[in-house]
Motif scaffolding. Sequence first.
Motif, PDB file in Angstrom:
ATOM      1  N   THR A 220       5.700   5.076   3.361  1.00  0.00           N
ATOM      2  CA  THR A 220       5.208   6.034   4.350  1.00  0.00           C
ATOM      3  C   THR A 220       6.367   6.891   4.843  1.00  0.00           C
ATOM      4  O   THR A 220       7.446   6.910   4.238  1.00  0.00           O
ATOM      5  CB  THR A 220       4.498   5.298   5.505  1.00  0.00           C
ATOM      6  OG1 THR A 220       3.843   6.244   6.348  1.00  0.00           O
ATOM      7  CG2 THR A 220       5.456   4.450   6.314  1.00  0.00           C
TER       8      THR A 220
ATOM      9  N   GLY B 275       4.456  -1.065   2.882  1.00  0.00           N
ATOM     10  CA  GLY B 275       3.896   0.130   2.280  1.00  0.00           C
ATOM     11  C   GLY B 275       4.842   1.309   2.389  1.00  0.00           C
ATOM     12  O   GLY B 275       5.716   1.349   3.256  1.00  0.00           O
TER      13      GLY B 275
ATOM     14  N   ASN C  47      -0.442   8.652   4.935  1.00  0.00           N
ATOM     15  CA  ASN C  47       0.723   7.881   5.369  1.00  0.00           C
ATOM     16  C   ASN C  47       0.494   7.199   6.714  1.00  0.00           C
ATOM     17  O   ASN C  47       0.994   6.099   6.958  1.00  0.00           O
ATOM     18  CB  ASN C  47       1.944   8.804   5.453  1.00  0.00           C
ATOM     19  CG  ASN C  47       2.426   9.265   4.095  1.00  0.00           C
ATOM     20  OD1 ASN C  47       2.638   8.460   3.205  1.00  0.00           O
ATOM     21  ND2 ASN C  47       2.603  10.564   3.946  1.00  0.00           N
TER      22      ASN C  47
ATOM     23  N   CYS D 175       0.829  -1.203   0.000  1.00  0.00           N
ATOM     24  CA  CYS D 175       0.000   0.000   0.000  1.00  0.00           C
ATOM     25  C   CYS D 175       0.865   1.255   0.000  1.00  0.00           C
ATOM     26  O   CYS D 175       2.061   1.225   0.292  1.00  0.00           O
ATOM     27  CB  CYS D 175      -0.941  -0.013   1.206  1.00  0.00           C
ATOM     28  SG  CYS D 175      -0.100  -0.150   2.805  1.00  0.00           S
ATOM     29  N   LEU D 176       0.213   2.350  -0.309  1.00  0.00           N
ATOM     30  CA  LEU D 176       0.809   3.673  -0.228  1.00  0.00           C
ATOM     31  C   LEU D 176      -0.318   4.686  -0.121  1.00  0.00           C
ATOM     32  O   LEU D 176      -1.460   4.379  -0.455  1.00  0.00           O
ATOM     33  CB  LEU D 176       1.692   3.981  -1.438  1.00  0.00           C
ATOM     34  CG  LEU D 176       1.021   4.206  -2.805  1.00  0.00           C
ATOM     35  CD1 LEU D 176       2.011   4.863  -3.771  1.00  0.00           C
ATOM     36  CD2 LEU D 176       0.520   2.900  -3.414  1.00  0.00           C
TER      37      LEU D 176
ATOM     38  N   VAL E 201      -1.277   3.983   6.169  1.00  0.00           N
ATOM     39  CA  VAL E 201      -0.360   2.961   5.656  1.00  0.00           C
ATOM     40  C   VAL E 201       0.359   2.269   6.806  1.00  0.00           C
ATOM     41  O   VAL E 201       0.377   1.034   6.911  1.00  0.00           O
ATOM     42  CB  VAL E 201       0.664   3.583   4.684  1.00  0.00           C
ATOM     43  CG1 VAL E 201       1.772   2.594   4.345  1.00  0.00           C
ATOM     44  CG2 VAL E 201      -0.023   4.056   3.407  1.00  0.00           C
TER      45      VAL E 201
END
Length: 335
Positions: free
Chosen positions: A223, A221, A206, A163-164, A209
Amino acid sequence: MTSAAVIALLSAFVLATGCKQEPATSVTPEVVVYTSVDQQIADPLLRDFESRTGIKIRILTDTEATKSAGLAARLLAEKANPQADVFWGNEVFHTINLARNGVLTAYESPEAAAIPAQYKDAAHLWAGTCLRARVIAVADGGSTPAVAGIEDLKNPALKDRICLARPTAGTTGGQVSAIYALWGNDKADAFFRALHANGAKMLGGNAVVAEQVGQGQMLAGLTDNDDIAAAERAGGKVKGVLPDQGEAGIGTLTIPCTVGLVAGRPGSDRAKKLVDHLLGDAVEAKLIEAKFGQYSVRASGAQAVKTIDVPYARIADNMAWAPTRAAAILEGRTP
Protein backbone atom coordinates in the motif's frame (compact mmCIF):
# COMPACT_ATOMS: atom_id res chain seq x y z
CA MET A 1 -0.81 -2.04 -26.79
CA THR A 2 0.20 1.60 -26.34
CA SER A 3 -0.37 3.62 -23.18
CA ALA A 4 -2.89 5.70 -25.12
CA ALA A 5 -4.85 2.57 -25.98
CA VAL A 6 -4.97 1.50 -22.34
CA ILE A 7 -6.21 4.89 -21.19
CA ALA A 8 -8.70 4.97 -24.05
CA LEU A 9 -10.20 1.67 -22.95
CA LEU A 10 -10.64 3.05 -19.45
CA SER A 11 -12.21 6.21 -20.83
CA ALA A 12 -15.11 4.29 -22.34
CA PHE A 13 -16.03 3.06 -18.87
CA VAL A 14 -15.54 6.45 -17.25
CA LEU A 15 -17.71 8.29 -19.74
CA ALA A 16 -20.39 5.59 -19.71
CA THR A 17 -20.75 5.58 -15.94
CA GLY A 18 -20.36 9.32 -15.39
CA CYS A 19 -18.76 11.17 -12.47
CA LYS A 20 -20.03 12.67 -9.29
CA GLN A 21 -19.51 16.29 -10.33
CA GLU A 22 -19.94 18.11 -13.62
CA PRO A 23 -17.08 20.30 -14.79
CA ALA A 24 -17.59 23.92 -15.64
CA THR A 25 -18.21 25.02 -19.21
CA SER A 26 -15.49 26.82 -21.13
CA VAL A 27 -17.15 30.22 -20.58
CA THR A 28 -17.38 29.96 -16.80
CA PRO A 29 -14.77 32.18 -15.04
CA GLU A 30 -13.51 29.32 -12.91
CA VAL A 31 -10.53 27.02 -12.81
CA VAL A 32 -11.59 23.40 -13.21
CA VAL A 33 -9.33 20.93 -11.44
CA TYR A 34 -9.31 17.19 -11.92
CA THR A 35 -7.51 15.64 -8.97
CA SER A 36 -6.79 12.16 -7.69
CA VAL A 37 -5.37 13.55 -4.44
CA ASP A 38 -7.72 12.43 -1.66
CA GLN A 39 -10.61 14.89 -1.52
CA GLN A 40 -10.35 15.56 2.21
CA ILE A 41 -6.71 16.55 1.65
CA ALA A 42 -7.11 18.42 -1.63
CA ASP A 43 -10.20 20.46 -0.83
CA PRO A 44 -8.77 22.70 1.95
CA LEU A 45 -5.67 23.48 -0.12
CA LEU A 46 -7.76 24.44 -3.13
CA ARG A 47 -10.20 26.46 -1.04
CA ASP A 48 -7.29 28.34 0.51
CA PHE A 49 -6.19 29.38 -2.98
CA GLU A 50 -9.76 30.37 -3.78
CA SER A 51 -10.10 32.57 -0.70
CA ARG A 52 -6.74 34.27 -1.21
CA THR A 53 -7.08 34.98 -4.93
CA GLY A 54 -10.83 35.25 -5.50
CA ILE A 55 -10.49 32.73 -8.32
CA LYS A 56 -13.28 30.16 -8.12
CA ILE A 57 -12.29 26.50 -8.17
CA ARG A 58 -14.40 23.62 -9.42
CA ILE A 59 -13.11 20.21 -8.33
CA LEU A 60 -13.65 16.81 -9.85
CA THR A 61 -12.21 13.88 -7.89
CA ASP A 62 -11.79 10.17 -8.52
CA THR A 63 -12.93 7.04 -6.71
CA GLU A 64 -10.58 4.84 -4.68
CA ALA A 65 -11.07 1.93 -7.08
CA THR A 66 -10.09 3.92 -10.19
CA LYS A 67 -7.60 6.32 -8.57
CA SER A 68 -5.61 8.30 -11.17
CA ALA A 69 -6.46 5.90 -14.00
CA GLY A 70 -10.07 7.09 -14.20
CA LEU A 71 -9.25 10.77 -14.46
CA ALA A 72 -6.41 10.11 -16.90
CA ALA A 73 -8.88 8.23 -19.08
CA ARG A 74 -11.36 11.09 -18.91
CA LEU A 75 -8.74 13.69 -19.80
CA LEU A 76 -7.66 11.70 -22.84
CA ALA A 77 -11.27 11.18 -23.93
CA GLU A 78 -11.88 14.93 -23.63
CA LYS A 79 -8.71 15.91 -25.50
CA ALA A 80 -10.60 17.38 -28.49
CA ASN A 81 -12.89 19.36 -26.17
CA PRO A 82 -11.06 19.70 -22.83
CA GLN A 83 -13.16 20.36 -19.74
CA ALA A 84 -10.38 20.66 -17.14
CA ASP A 85 -7.83 23.44 -16.72
CA VAL A 86 -5.44 21.71 -14.31
CA PHE A 87 -4.64 18.09 -13.56
CA TRP A 88 -3.37 17.46 -10.03
CA GLY A 89 -2.44 13.80 -9.85
CA ASN A 90 -1.50 11.65 -6.90
CA GLU A 91 1.19 9.91 -8.98
CA VAL A 92 3.45 10.53 -11.95
CA PHE A 93 3.00 7.64 -14.40
CA HIS A 94 -0.39 8.54 -15.86
CA THR A 95 0.74 12.17 -15.93
CA ILE A 96 3.76 11.24 -18.06
CA ASN A 97 1.53 9.36 -20.48
CA LEU A 98 -0.95 12.23 -20.66
CA ALA A 99 1.94 14.54 -21.55
CA ARG A 100 3.10 12.12 -24.23
CA ASN A 101 -0.38 12.09 -25.72
CA GLY A 102 -0.66 15.86 -26.00
CA VAL A 103 -3.19 16.36 -23.21
CA LEU A 104 -0.94 18.74 -21.24
CA THR A 105 0.65 21.99 -22.39
CA ALA A 106 3.97 23.53 -21.43
CA TYR A 107 4.17 25.97 -18.54
CA GLU A 108 7.42 26.78 -16.74
CA SER A 109 6.17 27.63 -13.28
CA PRO A 110 8.57 29.72 -11.19
CA GLU A 111 7.78 27.37 -8.31
CA ALA A 112 9.32 24.50 -10.29
CA ALA A 113 12.77 26.11 -10.38
CA ALA A 114 13.79 24.53 -7.07
CA ILE A 115 12.39 21.10 -7.95
CA PRO A 116 15.09 18.58 -8.98
CA ALA A 117 15.10 17.46 -12.62
CA GLN A 118 13.94 13.89 -11.92
CA TYR A 119 10.67 15.28 -10.56
CA LYS A 120 9.68 17.45 -13.53
CA ASP A 121 9.30 17.22 -17.27
CA ALA A 122 12.16 18.61 -19.37
CA ALA A 123 9.63 20.34 -21.64
CA HIS A 124 7.74 21.81 -18.63
CA LEU A 125 4.60 19.74 -19.23
CA TRP A 126 4.36 18.75 -15.56
CA ALA A 127 6.20 19.01 -12.27
CA GLY A 128 6.00 17.03 -9.04
CA THR A 129 6.16 17.60 -5.30
CA CYS A 130 5.46 15.66 -2.11
CA LEU A 131 6.76 12.13 -2.45
CA ARG A 132 4.63 9.27 -1.20
CA ALA A 133 6.28 5.94 -0.47
CA ARG A 134 5.17 2.43 -1.27
CA VAL A 135 5.21 0.48 1.98
CA ILE A 136 4.20 -2.90 3.33
CA ALA A 137 1.28 -2.70 5.73
CA VAL A 138 1.93 -5.12 8.59
CA ALA A 139 -0.43 -6.01 11.41
CA ASP A 140 0.86 -4.28 14.53
CA GLY A 141 0.99 -6.77 17.35
CA GLY A 142 0.43 -10.49 17.57
CA SER A 143 2.76 -12.96 15.91
CA THR A 144 3.01 -11.63 12.34
CA PRO A 145 6.20 -13.00 10.71
CA ALA A 146 8.92 -10.44 10.08
CA VAL A 147 8.52 -8.63 6.77
CA ALA A 148 11.42 -6.53 5.51
CA GLY A 149 11.00 -6.71 1.74
CA ILE A 150 8.44 -7.51 -0.91
CA GLU A 151 9.81 -11.02 -1.44
CA ASP A 152 9.01 -11.79 2.20
CA LEU A 153 5.36 -11.82 1.12
CA LYS A 154 6.08 -15.25 -0.36
CA ASN A 155 6.55 -16.63 3.18
CA PRO A 156 4.14 -19.59 3.64
CA ALA A 157 3.45 -18.35 7.17
CA LEU A 158 1.48 -15.51 5.53
CA LYS A 159 -0.53 -17.78 3.25
CA ASP A 160 -4.02 -16.47 2.45
CA ARG A 161 -3.41 -13.40 4.66
CA ILE A 162 -1.59 -11.09 2.21
CA CYS A 163 -3.13 -8.52 -0.11
CA LEU A 164 -2.59 -5.71 -2.56
CA ALA A 165 -4.77 -3.35 -4.56
CA ARG A 166 -5.71 -4.45 -8.06
CA PRO A 167 -2.76 -3.12 -10.05
CA THR A 168 -4.76 -1.78 -13.00
CA ALA A 169 -5.52 1.42 -11.07
CA GLY A 170 -3.57 3.60 -8.69
CA THR A 171 0.00 3.45 -7.43
CA THR A 172 0.05 -0.34 -7.27
CA GLY A 173 0.24 -0.28 -11.06
CA GLY A 174 3.32 1.91 -10.84
CA GLN A 175 4.98 -0.48 -8.39
CA VAL A 176 4.17 -3.48 -10.57
CA SER A 177 5.54 -1.68 -13.62
CA ALA A 178 8.70 -0.79 -11.71
CA ILE A 179 9.19 -4.43 -10.69
CA TYR A 180 8.97 -5.55 -14.32
CA ALA A 181 11.41 -2.81 -15.36
CA LEU A 182 13.90 -3.76 -12.65
CA TRP A 183 13.69 -7.55 -12.76
CA GLY A 184 12.59 -8.30 -16.30
CA ASN A 185 9.56 -10.33 -17.32
CA ASP A 186 10.69 -13.79 -16.21
CA LYS A 187 11.66 -12.89 -12.65
CA ALA A 188 8.68 -10.56 -12.21
CA ASP A 189 6.27 -13.20 -13.53
CA ALA A 190 7.75 -15.73 -11.10
CA PHE A 191 7.29 -13.29 -8.21
CA PHE A 192 3.61 -12.73 -8.96
CA ARG A 193 3.05 -16.45 -9.46
CA ALA A 194 4.57 -17.03 -6.03
CA LEU A 195 2.21 -14.44 -4.52
CA HIS A 196 -0.74 -16.17 -6.19
CA ALA A 197 0.42 -19.53 -4.83
CA ASN A 198 0.62 -17.95 -1.38
CA GLY A 199 -3.00 -16.83 -1.57
CA ALA A 200 -2.50 -13.11 -2.25
CA LYS A 201 -5.81 -11.28 -2.59
CA MET A 202 -6.44 -8.27 -4.82
CA LEU A 203 -8.62 -5.64 -3.15
CA GLY A 204 -10.41 -2.50 -4.32
CA GLY A 205 -7.72 0.02 -3.43
CA ASN A 206 -4.72 0.84 -1.28
CA ALA A 207 -6.94 2.21 1.48
CA VAL A 208 -8.77 -1.13 1.68
CA VAL A 209 -5.44 -2.94 1.99
CA ALA A 210 -4.41 -0.82 4.98
CA GLU A 211 -7.87 -1.15 6.55
CA GLN A 212 -7.97 -4.92 6.30
CA VAL A 213 -4.50 -5.30 7.74
CA GLY A 214 -5.38 -2.85 10.52
CA GLN A 215 -8.53 -4.83 11.31
CA GLY A 216 -6.59 -8.10 11.50
CA GLN A 217 -8.28 -9.67 8.48
CA MET A 218 -4.95 -9.67 6.64
CA LEU A 219 -1.43 -9.89 8.04
CA ALA A 220 0.45 -7.89 5.38
CA GLY A 221 -0.14 -6.02 2.16
CA LEU A 222 1.31 -3.56 -0.33
CA THR A 223 0.00 0.00 0.00
CA ASP A 224 1.01 3.68 0.34
CA ASN A 225 2.22 5.57 3.39
CA ASP A 226 -0.87 7.82 3.45
CA ASP A 227 -3.19 4.83 3.61
CA ILE A 228 -1.30 3.55 6.65
CA ALA A 229 -1.76 6.95 8.32
CA ALA A 230 -5.50 6.95 7.53
CA ALA A 231 -5.93 3.42 8.89
CA GLU A 232 -4.10 4.38 12.09
CA ARG A 233 -6.35 7.43 12.55
CA ALA A 234 -9.35 5.11 12.22
CA GLY A 235 -8.02 2.95 15.04
CA GLY A 236 -6.41 0.25 12.93
CA LYS A 237 -3.55 -1.73 14.41
CA VAL A 238 -1.17 -1.41 11.50
CA LYS A 239 2.30 -0.12 10.78
CA GLY A 240 4.07 0.67 7.54
CA VAL A 241 7.39 -0.97 6.72
CA LEU A 242 9.66 0.67 4.15
CA PRO A 243 10.63 -2.40 2.15
CA ASP A 244 13.97 -3.51 0.73
CA GLN A 245 16.18 -1.00 2.51
CA GLY A 246 19.84 -1.48 3.32
CA GLU A 247 22.82 -2.18 1.09
CA ALA A 248 21.42 -5.34 -0.49
CA GLY A 249 17.86 -4.08 -0.90
CA ILE A 250 16.32 -3.01 -4.21
CA GLY A 251 14.70 -0.01 -2.53
CA THR A 252 11.09 1.05 -2.62
CA LEU A 253 9.14 3.25 -5.00
CA THR A 254 8.61 6.90 -4.07
CA ILE A 255 5.98 8.71 -6.11
CA PRO A 256 5.47 12.47 -6.47
CA CYS A 257 2.15 14.21 -6.77
CA THR A 258 2.14 15.96 -10.14
CA VAL A 259 0.61 19.11 -11.57
CA GLY A 260 0.04 19.86 -15.24
CA LEU A 261 -1.75 22.51 -17.28
CA VAL A 262 -4.37 21.03 -19.62
CA ALA A 263 -3.97 22.02 -23.27
CA GLY A 264 -6.63 23.90 -25.19
CA ARG A 265 -8.45 25.75 -22.41
CA PRO A 266 -9.23 29.48 -22.10
CA GLY A 267 -8.42 31.31 -18.91
CA SER A 268 -4.95 29.82 -18.70
CA ASP A 269 -3.60 32.74 -16.65
CA ARG A 270 -5.92 31.78 -13.79
CA ALA A 271 -4.93 28.14 -14.17
CA LYS A 272 -1.23 29.02 -14.12
CA LYS A 273 -1.71 30.77 -10.77
CA LEU A 274 -3.22 27.57 -9.41
CA VAL A 275 -0.35 25.49 -10.81
CA ASP A 276 2.08 27.83 -9.01
CA HIS A 277 0.11 27.41 -5.79
CA LEU A 278 0.07 23.62 -5.96
CA LEU A 279 3.78 23.39 -6.75
CA GLY A 280 4.76 25.73 -3.93
CA ASP A 281 6.67 24.54 -0.91
CA ALA A 282 3.83 25.63 1.40
CA VAL A 283 1.37 23.20 -0.19
CA GLU A 284 4.00 20.47 -0.18
CA ALA A 285 4.63 21.05 3.52
CA LYS A 286 0.90 20.82 4.25
CA LEU A 287 0.60 17.56 2.31
CA ILE A 288 3.44 16.10 4.35
CA GLU A 289 2.02 17.48 7.60
CA ALA A 290 -1.28 15.77 6.77
CA LYS A 291 0.70 12.54 6.20
CA PHE A 292 -0.47 12.32 2.62
CA GLY A 293 3.14 12.48 1.50
CA GLN A 294 6.26 11.48 3.36
CA TYR A 295 9.19 13.35 1.78
CA SER A 296 9.86 16.67 0.09
CA VAL A 297 11.26 16.60 -3.44
CA ARG A 298 13.21 19.71 -2.53
CA ALA A 299 15.17 17.79 0.11
CA SER A 300 15.41 14.48 -1.73
CA GLY A 301 19.08 14.03 -0.87
CA ALA A 302 18.20 13.98 2.82
CA GLN A 303 15.51 11.31 2.53
CA ALA A 304 15.90 8.42 4.92
CA VAL A 305 14.78 5.94 2.28
CA LYS A 306 16.44 3.87 -0.43
CA THR A 307 14.52 4.19 -3.69
CA ILE A 308 14.17 1.71 -6.53
CA ASP A 309 16.62 2.47 -9.34
CA VAL A 310 14.21 2.82 -12.27
CA PRO A 311 13.39 6.15 -13.99
CA TYR A 312 9.77 7.26 -13.86
CA ALA A 313 9.61 7.40 -17.67
CA ARG A 314 10.62 3.74 -17.89
CA ILE A 315 7.91 2.80 -15.40
CA ALA A 316 5.37 4.82 -17.38
CA ASP A 317 6.34 2.82 -20.49
CA ASN A 318 5.32 -0.39 -18.71
CA MET A 319 1.96 0.96 -17.51
CA ALA A 320 0.39 -0.07 -20.83
CA TRP A 321 0.81 -3.78 -20.10
CA ALA A 322 2.52 -4.67 -16.82
CA PRO A 323 -0.42 -4.06 -14.42
CA THR A 324 -2.76 -6.15 -16.60
CA ARG A 325 -0.15 -8.91 -16.89
CA ALA A 326 0.42 -9.00 -13.11
CA ALA A 327 -3.33 -9.02 -12.40
CA ALA A 328 -3.80 -11.99 -14.75
CA ILE A 329 -1.06 -13.93 -12.95
CA LEU A 330 -2.46 -13.06 -9.53
CA GLU A 331 -5.82 -14.39 -10.69
CA GLY A 332 -4.18 -17.66 -11.73
CA ARG A 333 -4.31 -16.99 -15.47
CA THR A 334 -1.37 -16.88 -17.85
CA PRO A 335 -0.48 -13.34 -18.96
